[in-house]
Design a protein around this motif. Structure first.
Motif, PDB file in Angstrom:
ATOM      1  N   TYR A 107      -1.289  -5.383  -7.220  1.00 23.33           N
ATOM      2  CA  TYR A 107      -2.106  -4.489  -8.048  1.00 23.33           C
ATOM      3  C   TYR A 107      -2.477  -3.230  -7.243  1.00 23.33           C
ATOM      4  O   TYR A 107      -3.607  -3.074  -6.780  1.00 23.33           O
ATOM      5  CB  TYR A 107      -3.352  -5.203  -8.535  1.00 23.33           C
ATOM      6  CG  TYR A 107      -3.084  -6.402  -9.413  1.00 23.33           C
ATOM      7  CD1 TYR A 107      -2.096  -6.374 -10.390  1.00 23.33           C
ATOM      8  CD2 TYR A 107      -3.820  -7.578  -9.247  1.00 23.33           C
ATOM      9  CE1 TYR A 107      -1.849  -7.474 -11.193  1.00 23.33           C
ATOM     10  CE2 TYR A 107      -3.577  -8.686 -10.042  1.00 23.33           C
ATOM     11  CZ  TYR A 107      -2.587  -8.623 -11.022  1.00 23.33           C
ATOM     12  OH  TYR A 107      -2.344  -9.714 -11.817  1.00 23.33           O
ATOM     13  N   ALA A 108      -1.507  -2.335  -7.098  1.00 27.63           N
ATOM     14  CA  ALA A 108      -1.697  -1.178  -6.236  1.00 27.63           C
ATOM     15  C   ALA A 108      -2.721  -0.190  -6.785  1.00 27.63           C
ATOM     16  O   ALA A 108      -3.483   0.421  -6.016  1.00 27.63           O
ATOM     17  CB  ALA A 108      -0.358  -0.471  -6.016  1.00 27.63           C
ATOM     18  N   THR A 109      -2.762  -0.020  -8.106  1.00 31.56           N
ATOM     19  CA  THR A 109      -3.722   0.913  -8.706  1.00 31.56           C
ATOM     20  C   THR A 109      -5.146   0.435  -8.478  1.00 31.56           C
ATOM     21  O   THR A 109      -6.032   1.222  -8.105  1.00 31.56           O
ATOM     22  CB  THR A 109      -3.457   1.074 -10.211  1.00 31.56           C
ATOM     23  OG1 THR A 109      -2.109   1.526 -10.408  1.00 31.56           O
ATOM     24  CG2 THR A 109      -4.429   2.068 -10.838  1.00 31.56           C
ATOM     25  N   LYS A 110      -5.369  -0.848  -8.686  1.00 38.73           N
ATOM     26  CA  LYS A 110      -6.687  -1.422  -8.450  1.00 38.73           C
ATOM     27  C   LYS A 110      -7.059  -1.308  -6.969  1.00 38.73           C
ATOM     28  O   LYS A 110      -8.197  -0.951  -6.629  1.00 38.73           O
ATOM     29  CB  LYS A 110      -6.716  -2.885  -8.881  1.00 38.73           C
ATOM     30  CG  LYS A 110      -8.059  -3.573  -8.646  1.00 38.73           C
ATOM     31  CD  LYS A 110      -8.022  -5.032  -9.083  1.00 38.73           C
ATOM     32  CE  LYS A 110      -9.366  -5.702  -8.833  1.00 38.73           C
ATOM     33  NZ  LYS A 110      -9.335  -7.143  -9.227  1.00 38.73           N
ATOM     34  N   TYR A 151     -13.424  -3.510   0.439  1.00 38.64           N
ATOM     35  CA  TYR A 151     -12.198  -3.412   1.232  1.00 38.64           C
ATOM     36  C   TYR A 151     -11.401  -4.714   1.149  1.00 38.64           C
ATOM     37  O   TYR A 151     -10.178  -4.697   0.956  1.00 38.64           O
ATOM     38  CB  TYR A 151     -12.554  -3.102   2.691  1.00 38.64           C
ATOM     39  CG  TYR A 151     -11.363  -2.866   3.579  1.00 38.64           C
ATOM     40  CD1 TYR A 151     -10.859  -1.592   3.786  1.00 38.64           C
ATOM     41  CD2 TYR A 151     -10.738  -3.937   4.234  1.00 38.64           C
ATOM     42  CE1 TYR A 151      -9.762  -1.362   4.605  1.00 38.64           C
ATOM     43  CE2 TYR A 151      -9.642  -3.731   5.053  1.00 38.64           C
ATOM     44  CZ  TYR A 151      -9.154  -2.441   5.236  1.00 38.64           C
ATOM     45  OH  TYR A 151      -8.067  -2.235   6.044  1.00 38.64           O
ATOM     46  N   ASN A 152     -12.092  -5.852   1.272  1.00 38.83           N
ATOM     47  CA  ASN A 152     -11.412  -7.144   1.185  1.00 38.83           C
ATOM     48  C   ASN A 152     -10.841  -7.383  -0.212  1.00 38.83           C
ATOM     49  O   ASN A 152      -9.735  -7.932  -0.353  1.00 38.83           O
ATOM     50  CB  ASN A 152     -12.374  -8.271   1.563  1.00 38.83           C
ATOM     51  CG  ASN A 152     -12.747  -8.248   3.032  1.00 38.83           C
ATOM     52  OD1 ASN A 152     -11.990  -7.742   3.866  1.00 38.83           O
ATOM     53  ND2 ASN A 152     -13.911  -8.775   3.366  1.00 38.83           N
ATOM     54  N   MET A 153     -11.572  -6.972  -1.234  1.00 37.96           N
ATOM     55  CA  MET A 153     -11.063  -7.069  -2.603  1.00 37.96           C
ATOM     56  C   MET A 153      -9.809  -6.214  -2.775  1.00 37.96           C
ATOM     57  O   MET A 153      -8.850  -6.616  -3.447  1.00 37.96           O
ATOM     58  CB  MET A 153     -12.130  -6.633  -3.601  1.00 37.96           C
ATOM     59  CG  MET A 153     -13.275  -7.607  -3.796  1.00 37.96           C
ATOM     60  SD  MET A 153     -14.511  -6.940  -4.951  1.00 37.96           S
ATOM     61  CE  MET A 153     -13.542  -6.761  -6.446  1.00 37.96           C
ATOM     62  N   ALA A 154      -9.817  -5.040  -2.180  1.00 38.45           N
ATOM     63  CA  ALA A 154      -8.659  -4.146  -2.269  1.00 38.45           C
ATOM     64  C   ALA A 154      -7.441  -4.764  -1.594  1.00 38.45           C
ATOM     65  O   ALA A 154      -6.320  -4.699  -2.111  1.00 38.45           O
ATOM     66  CB  ALA A 154      -8.994  -2.802  -1.635  1.00 38.45           C
ATOM     67  N   LEU A 209      -1.294   4.705  -0.876  1.00 39.46           N
ATOM     68  CA  LEU A 209      -0.869   4.186  -2.175  1.00 39.46           C
ATOM     69  C   LEU A 209      -0.621   5.291  -3.198  1.00 39.46           C
ATOM     70  O   LEU A 209      -0.414   5.014  -4.376  1.00 39.46           O
ATOM     71  CB  LEU A 209      -1.912   3.197  -2.704  1.00 39.46           C
ATOM     72  CG  LEU A 209      -2.174   1.993  -1.796  1.00 39.46           C
ATOM     73  CD1 LEU A 209      -3.319   1.142  -2.329  1.00 39.46           C
ATOM     74  CD2 LEU A 209      -0.901   1.148  -1.655  1.00 39.46           C
ATOM     75  N   TYR A 210      -0.666   6.548  -2.762  1.00 41.92           N
ATOM     76  CA  TYR A 210      -0.364   7.681  -3.645  1.00 41.92           C
ATOM     77  C   TYR A 210       1.140   7.958  -3.654  1.00 41.92           C
ATOM     78  O   TYR A 210       1.827   7.710  -2.658  1.00 41.92           O
ATOM     79  CB  TYR A 210      -1.078   8.946  -3.169  1.00 41.92           C
ATOM     80  CG  TYR A 210      -2.541   9.027  -3.523  1.00 41.92           C
ATOM     81  CD1 TYR A 210      -2.985   9.942  -4.467  1.00 41.92           C
ATOM     82  CD2 TYR A 210      -3.478   8.213  -2.900  1.00 41.92           C
ATOM     83  CE1 TYR A 210      -4.335  10.040  -4.783  1.00 41.92           C
ATOM     84  CE2 TYR A 210      -4.822   8.294  -3.213  1.00 41.92           C
ATOM     85  CZ  TYR A 210      -5.241   9.218  -4.156  1.00 41.92           C
ATOM     86  OH  TYR A 210      -6.569   9.304  -4.470  1.00 41.92           O
ATOM     87  N   ASP A 211       1.638   8.523  -4.755  1.00 48.32           N
ATOM     88  CA  ASP A 211       2.976   9.087  -4.759  1.00 48.32           C
ATOM     89  C   ASP A 211       3.006  10.239  -3.757  1.00 48.32           C
ATOM     90  O   ASP A 211       1.987  10.901  -3.532  1.00 48.32           O
ATOM     91  CB  ASP A 211       3.346   9.606  -6.152  1.00 48.32           C
ATOM     92  CG  ASP A 211       3.451   8.479  -7.182  1.00 48.32           C
ATOM     93  OD1 ASP A 211       3.700   7.340  -6.770  1.00 48.32           O
ATOM     94  OD2 ASP A 211       3.268   8.766  -8.378  1.00 48.32           O
TER      95      ASP A 211
END
Length: 372
Positions: free
Chosen positions: A75-78, A64-67, A121-123
């Motif tokens: 880096y939204a995909t990551k 979670y912290n990495m995200a 973070l999804y379309d």
């Protein structure tokens, strides 16, 4: 943390280890987005079942912290991937961890928080839609995944004893959405988020599923073909989904996997592994098995018969339930419509060591039964 009985201490020490148990679950963990090497790393840190939830929660926090850091760096995909994997770790940690309900609920809440971050973070076209459906004074929480095409069937996923809609439900929803289906996953009474509001009662559960169908029929918000509704359930859901289909004629097809189709009263409850005994008291909110019996006891052959097409999976090496072949045989006797039994002699619970075969087959079967 509750005090363990001597029998429970013995059972947990004997049963829950890498060699005897953990490896059996890896297929399932992989299916909702946790990488294999991460699973191995976390399990290597665990020497006792009492550490299980804590270690997986730590791993979820790390992801979670990495995200969050990835998101801050653009880096939204990551970030989305890591938020989803954090959900998976939290879910693994709380799953069947009935020996400390406070710790369990705290970790489960982390899963819900991380999931909301991930789907933000999804379309808009791809984003799971949160829906809360009124039911007996509370609300059934769920997420809808819409097909890219209008007027497609609706698949409703029925949870097992301790699934949460944010883990298995999400990744199964992705599979069904990719194949042109609408998919709804929810926490029912005694499950996930709804556990806090309403506990499990086997005699009443089918009413929650019917309330979901009622809501979709009444709202007519989405372009869904409501003449083509199907249910799918794994583990306890492998019993609940067929039963719900038997009670509601609007369901046109159903898939069950590893359904526990009879209990056998108090004697049957006492024959369960201690961890499942704790599970049924947790789900029902009861103090002991004597109280549980009224809410967690059934025999499928005493229920209204199923008359719509059924695809049912069972596993010969199912460690969760005694005599798995007996459950499969009872299910086939009970179902009076078109029915198919797929029995994997070497299968683990929920055929989780054959999911690469099972999931595509379920999707194809639904296409044939619902779309012809």
């Amino acid at each position: 943390m509750v005090k363990l009985t001597l029998k429970e201490k013995f059972a947990f020490h004997l049963i829950f280890s890498e060699k005897k148990t953990y490896y059996r679950w890896y297929g399932r963990f992989l299916s909702f987005g946790v990488e294999y090497e991460r699973i191995k790393r976390v399990v290597s840190r665990i020497s006792s079942w009492l550490q299980w939830c804590n270690e997986w929660t730590k791993e979820g926090n790390h992801l979670y912290n990495m995200a969050e850091e990835a998101l801050q760096n653009g880096y939204a995909t990551k970030a989305r991937k890591l938020f989803h994997e954090a959900v998976g770790c939290y879910h693994i940690g709380q799953h069947i961890f009935f020996i400390d309900s406070t710790q369990k609920e705290s970790t489960q809440e982390k899963a819900r928080k991380s999931y909301k971050k991930a789907i933000s973070l999804y379309d808009e076209k791809e984003k799971p839609i949160r829906i809360d459906i009124p039911f007996n004074g509370v609300k059934i929480p769920g997420y809808l995944r819409l097909s890219d095409s209008n007027n497609k069937p609706l698949i409703i996923f029925v949870n097992g004893m301790d699934n949460i809609k944010e883990a298995e439900g999400h990744f199964q929803g992705t599979l069904f959405k990719q194949q042109g289906f609408n998919h709804f996953t929810f926490d029912g009474p005694g499950q996930g988020e709804m556990w806090q509001r309403m506990k499990f009662d086997a005699k009443e559960y089918h009413k929650a599923v019917s309330a979901i169908i009622d809501w979709f029929e009444e709202q007519k918000i989405y372009e869904i073909d409501l003449a083509k509704i199907a249910l799918v359930g794994f583990s306890l859901g492998g019993y609940l989904a067929p039963i719900c289909a038997a009670y509601d004629s609007r369901v046109k097809a159903v898939v069950g996997n590893s359904g526990l189709v009879y209990i056998g009263g108090l004697k049957g409850l006492k024959a369960l592994n201690p961890i499942w005994q704790r599970g049924v008291t947790y789900m029902t909110g009861c103090e002991n098995l004597e109280e549980v019996r009224d809410k967690f006891d059934w025999d499928i052959e005493e229920q209204p018969n199923l008359k719509v097409p059924l695809l049912f999976y069972h596993a010969g090496k199912d460690e969760v339930m005694p005599s798995p072949k007996v459950h499969a045989e009872k299910m086939m006797r009970w179902a009076k419509g078109e029915k198919t039994l797929k029995y994997y002699e070497n299968g683990e619970h929920c055929t989780q060591n054959y999911l690469d075969e099972v999931f595509p087959e379920i999707i194809d079967w639904f296409k044939i039964k619902l779309e012809g």
